[in-house]
Design a protein around this motif. Structure first.
Motif, PDB file in Angstrom:
ATOM      1  N   UNK A 127      57.446  28.592   5.044  1.00 45.31           N
ATOM      2  CA  UNK A 127      57.881  27.264   5.423  1.00 45.31           C
ATOM      3  C   UNK A 127      58.047  27.221   6.949  1.00 45.31           C
ATOM      4  N   UNK A 128      57.589  26.139   7.547  1.00 41.93           N
ATOM      5  CA  UNK A 128      57.689  25.959   8.999  1.00 41.93           C
ATOM      6  C   UNK A 128      58.987  25.245   9.360  1.00 41.93           C
ATOM      7  N   UNK A 129      59.485  25.508  10.575  1.00 45.45           N
ATOM      8  CA  UNK A 129      60.728  24.871  11.019  1.00 45.45           C
ATOM      9  C   UNK A 129      60.598  23.357  11.076  1.00 45.45           C
ATOM     10  N   UNK A 130      59.401  22.856  11.314  1.00 45.72           N
ATOM     11  CA  UNK A 130      59.201  21.403  11.389  1.00 45.72           C
ATOM     12  C   UNK A 130      59.507  20.718  10.058  1.00 45.72           C
ATOM     13  N   UNK A 131      59.482  21.478   8.961  1.00 41.63           N
ATOM     14  CA  UNK A 131      59.766  20.918   7.647  1.00 41.63           C
ATOM     15  C   UNK A 131      61.259  20.731   7.399  1.00 41.63           C
ATOM     16  N   UNK A 132      62.098  21.436   8.154  1.00 40.35           N
ATOM     17  CA  UNK A 132      63.544  21.363   7.899  1.00 40.35           C
ATOM     18  C   UNK A 132      64.357  20.904   9.114  1.00 40.35           C
ATOM     19  N   UNK A 133      63.729  20.783  10.276  1.00 40.56           N
ATOM     20  CA  UNK A 133      64.496  20.449  11.485  1.00 40.56           C
ATOM     21  C   UNK A 133      64.911  18.980  11.521  1.00 40.56           C
ATOM     22  N   UNK A 134      65.974  18.732  12.253  1.00 45.39           N
ATOM     23  CA  UNK A 134      66.406  17.372  12.527  1.00 45.39           C
ATOM     24  C   UNK A 134      65.614  16.870  13.716  1.00 45.39           C
ATOM     25  N   UNK A 135      64.984  15.716  13.591  1.00 44.82           N
ATOM     26  CA  UNK A 135      64.132  15.219  14.681  1.00 44.82           C
ATOM     27  C   UNK A 135      64.794  14.145  15.534  1.00 44.82           C
ATOM     28  N   UNK A 136      65.782  13.461  14.990  1.00 43.91           N
ATOM     29  CA  UNK A 136      66.480  12.440  15.775  1.00 43.91           C
ATOM     30  C   UNK A 136      67.720  13.083  16.373  1.00 43.91           C
ATOM     31  N   UNK A 137      67.536  13.658  17.578  1.00 45.09           N
ATOM     32  CA  UNK A 137      68.588  14.444  18.223  1.00 45.09           C
ATOM     33  C   UNK A 137      69.137  13.678  19.419  1.00 45.09           C
ATOM     34  N   UNK A 138      70.444  13.493  19.433  1.00 43.51           N
ATOM     35  CA  UNK A 138      71.106  12.871  20.578  1.00 43.51           C
ATOM     36  C   UNK A 138      71.182  13.888  21.708  1.00 43.51           C
TER      37      UNK A 138
END
Length: 143
Positions: free
Chosen positions: A1-12
């Motif tokens: 599994x790649x980190x892009x599958x679990x990361x939060x993308x809307x980061x303040x």
């Protein structure tokens, strides 16, 4: 599994010029313990400010609350890449005893992987349990 599958993308984020108190209020409002810091000129990721940084490097060091966070952030930033496997991210987080790993392409912030993301979203419990164990170990004293 790649980190892009679990990361939060809307980061303040905040900038290096943001005052310590403003970042503390931002953390309170977002209910988070860290905020990525971007350069005011180009917007590239330059660090992360944590609630601990604010207390130890800011308040305890007697910086004024209007001091820019750029003066108290750590310069040893650890990041991951979008093509990184979750297992590799967990290993990197363990090695550096960090709970959040910014995912970048160059110096552009794409998202963040938190230890909780690995524990909840990655079905291989070995990754999260090993990372939690290593991150939670007391840091070795300098000497």
């Amino acid at each position: 599994m790649k980190v892009t599958e679990i990361m939060t993308t809307e980061v303040e984020t905040c900038t290096t010029d943001t005052p310590i108190q403003a970042v503390a209020i931002q953390m309170l409002n977002l209910d988070v313990g860290s905020i990525p810091v971007v350069d005011t000129n180009g917007g590239g990721l330059v660090g992360i400010i944590t609630d601990r940084d604010i207390v130890i490097r800011g308040i305890a060091a007697q910086f004024a609350l209007d001091t820019p966070v750029g003066q108290i952030i750590s310069s040893d930033l650890v990041t991951g890449t979008p093509d990184m496997d979750v297992e590799d991210a967990a290993t990197l987080m363990s090695e550096h005893q960090i709970r959040r790993l910014p995912i970048c392409e160059g110096n552009k912030l794409l998202g963040i992987v938190a230890l909780g993301d690995i524990a909840v979203k990655d079905q291989t419990a070995e990754n999260s349990s090993e990372a939690i164990e290593n991150i939670s170990k007391p840091a070795k004293p300098n000497g």
